[in-house]
Design a protein around this motif. Structure first.
Motif, PDB file in Angstrom:
ATOM      1  N   PRO A   1       0.812  -1.068  -0.060  1.00 17.28           N
ATOM      2  CA  PRO A   1       0.056  -0.015   0.147  1.00 17.28           C
ATOM      3  C   PRO A   1       0.738   1.148   0.073  1.00 17.28           C
ATOM      4  CG  PRO A   1       0.156  -0.814   2.273  1.00 17.28           C
ATOM      5  CD  PRO A   1       0.965  -1.826   1.157  1.00 17.28           C
ATOM      6  N   LEU A   2       0.276   2.353  -0.123  1.00 16.00           N
ATOM      7  CA  LEU A   2       0.821   3.513   0.021  1.00 16.00           C
ATOM      8  C   LEU A   2       2.056   3.849  -1.299  1.00 16.00           C
ATOM      9  CD1 LEU A   2       0.466   4.603   3.728  1.00 16.00           C
ATOM     10  CD2 LEU A   2      -1.182   4.526   1.964  1.00 16.00           C
ATOM     11  N   HIS A   3       1.931   3.142  -2.124  1.00 18.38           N
ATOM     12  CA  HIS A   3       3.320   2.970  -3.037  1.00 18.38           C
ATOM     13  C   HIS A   3       3.763   4.536  -3.446  1.00 18.38           C
ATOM     14  CE1 HIS A   3      -0.095   2.956  -5.797  1.00 18.38           C
ATOM     15  NE2 HIS A   3       0.676   2.928  -6.770  1.00 18.38           N
ATOM     16  N   GLU A   4       4.748   4.545  -4.026  1.00 19.84           N
ATOM     17  CA  GLU A   4       5.428   5.775  -4.632  1.00 19.84           C
ATOM     18  C   GLU A   4       5.200   6.941  -3.793  1.00 19.84           C
ATOM     19  OE1 GLU A   4       4.268   5.671  -8.713  1.00 19.84           O
ATOM     20  OE2 GLU A   4       4.548   3.456  -9.078  1.00 19.84           O
ATOM     21  N   ALA A   5       5.020   6.853  -2.564  1.00 22.61           N
ATOM     22  CA  ALA A   5       4.747   8.049  -1.929  1.00 22.61           C
ATOM     23  C   ALA A   5       5.624   9.292  -2.067  1.00 22.61           C
ATOM     24  CB  ALA A   5       4.715   7.691  -0.149  1.00 22.61           C
TER      25      ALA A   5
ATOM     26  N   TRP B   1       7.514  -1.892   1.657  1.00 23.83           N
ATOM     27  CA  TRP B   1       7.509  -0.597   1.613  1.00 23.83           C
ATOM     28  C   TRP B   1       8.068   0.079   0.225  1.00 23.83           C
ATOM     29  CZ3 TRP B   1       5.543   3.788   3.254  1.00 23.83           C
ATOM     30  CH2 TRP B   1       6.246   4.982   3.013  1.00 23.83           C
ATOM     31  N   ASN B   2       7.757   1.211  -0.490  1.00 25.45           N
ATOM     32  CA  ASN B   2       7.744   1.419  -1.874  1.00 25.45           C
ATOM     33  C   ASN B   2       8.390   3.020  -2.021  1.00 25.45           C
ATOM     34  OD1 ASN B   2       5.975   1.673  -4.752  1.00 25.45           O
ATOM     35  ND2 ASN B   2       7.908   0.440  -4.505  1.00 25.45           N
ATOM     36  N   SER B   3       9.411   3.419  -1.245  1.00 28.28           N
ATOM     37  CA  SER B   3       9.804   4.657  -1.477  1.00 28.28           C
ATOM     38  C   SER B   3      11.554   4.555  -1.100  1.00 28.28           C
ATOM     39  CB  SER B   3       9.270   5.746  -0.838  1.00 28.28           C
ATOM     40  OG  SER B   3       8.091   6.324  -1.287  1.00 28.28           O
TER      41      SER B   3
ATOM     42  N   VAL C   1      11.858  -3.857   1.336  1.00 23.39           N
ATOM     43  CA  VAL C   1      11.824  -2.368   0.697  1.00 23.39           C
ATOM     44  C   VAL C   1      11.931  -2.447  -0.752  1.00 23.39           C
ATOM     45  CG1 VAL C   1      12.856  -1.157   2.689  1.00 23.39           C
ATOM     46  CG2 VAL C   1      14.378  -2.355   1.126  1.00 23.39           C
ATOM     47  N   SER C   2      11.422  -1.620  -1.472  1.00 23.68           N
ATOM     48  CA  SER C   2      11.245  -1.789  -2.889  1.00 23.68           C
ATOM     49  C   SER C   2      10.956  -0.226  -3.550  1.00 23.68           C
ATOM     50  CB  SER C   2       9.834  -2.371  -3.300  1.00 23.68           C
ATOM     51  OG  SER C   2       8.618  -1.693  -2.821  1.00 23.68           O
ATOM     52  N   ALA C   3      11.273  -0.329  -4.934  1.00 22.54           N
ATOM     53  CA  ALA C   3      11.178   0.841  -5.703  1.00 22.54           C
ATOM     54  C   ALA C   3      10.336   0.496  -6.970  1.00 22.54           C
ATOM     55  CB  ALA C   3      12.370   1.231  -5.898  1.00 22.54           C
TER      56      ALA C   3
END
Length: 460
Positions: free
Chosen positions: A307-311, A350-352, A367-369
């Motif tokens: 969720p809340l990706h690319e924040a 997490w995506n930031s 963690v991711s991007a």
């Protein structure tokens, strides 16, 4: 002690001597110019004028042997947060973040695998409007074993979630899982490539009230359960339509309500009033998607939950008010789903990349991007290395959305140990522009890339 100190000093001096600095003003310039009005630069000047898409600087360096180098950029960013793009020898590169700054600052630009002989390193415009002073090249140190944890942050994680995180840890740095967003696009891969991605990416977008009330519907949860029954792994993103405040105009129709520009919903104001109506709607949305996640839990499906990706991009409303509001929302979401709803099948992704946005090791499993570079199959090493630093190599790292798939050979050469990739849907996979069919077949045939048939029994 004196001898030890001298030895350390000698090693540091040796490393420093190996670093090469290349001045931007001495490189080949295309559409950009040399300037000197902003004090503090090195050399005789710096390069400015990145205002057209074709603008670039081309550095040439003659290497005595083939070797992996750490690349750094010395820049100034007086016009806000920007991105540049680094391309080695006209093929393969990385998008590099240039945070806003009014001082000359050095930033990591990942790594470059230089060939023996002449090499070119291009700094391409991308988002533009920044100043480039120089680049440095330092031989990369050998990377030791990873220090990642495979214990879920949710102490009550069920056996399925534990098995999934343990499996990802077992292949990390050894293989990469293939993934595809959207059932129709995954089916296209199966039909045209002859192999099925190990991971199916789907969306909880059309399960909340603000979209259902306007006619939206989805069967992505059903697709996820079906893929899991075939022995696959599933990941869910949530394009969270604003709970209230949709503009519903021709320019910003209701279905674009997850974008910042499509709603007047203010997450910071909402979180500041936990007894307010908007906060109630926020929690209602979380409770609504909890129902769908519970269906997955009951079906024995662990979820790579993103969720809340690319924040940090701020183009979605959950990132529009900066990192503090977003991190607070992440903690609310985590607490509501794990403690209140007792959802123990979730692996929290997490995506930031920015440290300022990171909500903390206690609520993040992976963690991711998300990275998009059309037709570039490079290893995305700058982003990978930044994520490695974000948690001091304590978390597994994933490429949760890509436009162009990374070349497995480059992933191994650059030690960019992404645990999985997930190609975005539609034209990104099937049109031949971001990924040719020939290249996709090559990737899926590579022994480094794991497909659905090769991950059977991962729970055991």
């Amino acid at each position: 002690m004196l001898r030890t100190g001298l030895a350390i000093a000698a090693l540091v001096g040796f490393a420093a001597a190996q670093t090469v600095t290349l001045q931007a003003e001495s490189a080949t310039l295309s559409g950009v110019t040399v300037a000197s009005s902003v004090a503090g630069f090195t050399g005789t000047g710096y390069v400015e004028g990145f205002d057209e898409s074709a603008d670039k600087i081309t550095f040439t360096y003659n290497a005595t042997e083939s070797k992996l180098y750490d690349l750094s950029l010395l820049y100034n960013g007086p016009y806000g947060d920007k991105y540049t793009y680094v391309v080695l020898n006209s093929a393969g590169g990385s998008q590099v973040s240039l945070p806003s700054t009014t001082t000359w600052t050095t930033v990591s630009a990942g790594q470059v695998l230089l060939a023996a002989g002449a090499n070119t390193i291009e700094i391409q415009n991308n988002w533009g409007w920044y100043l480039i002073d120089a680049i440095t090249l330092t031989p990369s140190a050998a990377r030791g074993p990873h220090k990642i944890t495979t214990t879920p942050v949710n102490k009550n994680a069920n056996a399925d979630a534990k098995a999934l995180l343990s499996y990802l840890g077992s292949i990390y740095g050894k293989s990469i899982l293939s993934g595809q967003q959207d059932q129709a696009s995954l089916d296209w891969v199966t039909q045209n490539v002859g192999k099925t991605p190990a991971i199916l990416g789907v969306d909880l977008m059309d399960y909340t009230e603000s979209r259902i009330s306007r006619g939206a519907s989805s069967i992505d949860v059903d697709h996820a359960i079906a893929h899991a029954k075939k022995g696959g792994i599933v990941t869910f993103v949530w394009h969270w339509g604003s709970p209230v405040g949709l503009y519903e105009t021709t320019a910003q129709p209701w279905w674009s309500g997850f974008y910042t520009v499509a709603t007047d919903f203010d997450i910071a104001d909402t979180l500041a009033e936990p007894t307010g109506a908007n906060y109630t709607l926020l929690i209602k949305d979380i409770d609504t998607i909890a129902v769908q996640l519970k269906k997955l839990q009951d079906a024995g499906v662990p979820v790579l939950w993103r969720p809340l990706h690319e924040a940090e991009g701020a183009w979605f409303w959950w990132g529009a008010k900066g990192p503090e509001a977003c991190k607070q929302l992440w903690h609310i979401l985590y607490e509501r789903l794990t403690t209140h709803h007792k959802l123990n099948n979730l692996i929290w992704v997490w995506n930031s990349v920015s440290p300022a946005w990171y909500p903390g090791d206690s609520v993040v499993d992976i963690v991711s991007a998300d990275t998009y570079a059309e037709g570039d199959h490079g290893p995305i090493s700058a982003t990978y290395n930044n994520l490695l630093s974000l948690t001091n190599d304590s978390k597994i790292i994933a490429a949760t959305e890509v436009g162009s798939i990374m070349d497995p050979a480059q992933l191994k050469a650059y030690q960019a140990d992404w645990v999985y990739f997930c190609v975005w849907s539609g034209d990104y996979i099937s049109a031949g522009k971001w990924n040719s069919l020939e290249f996709v077949k090559k990737v899926y045939a590579d022994e480094y890339v794991l497909t659905l048939d090769e991950v059977q029994g991962w729970k055991g």
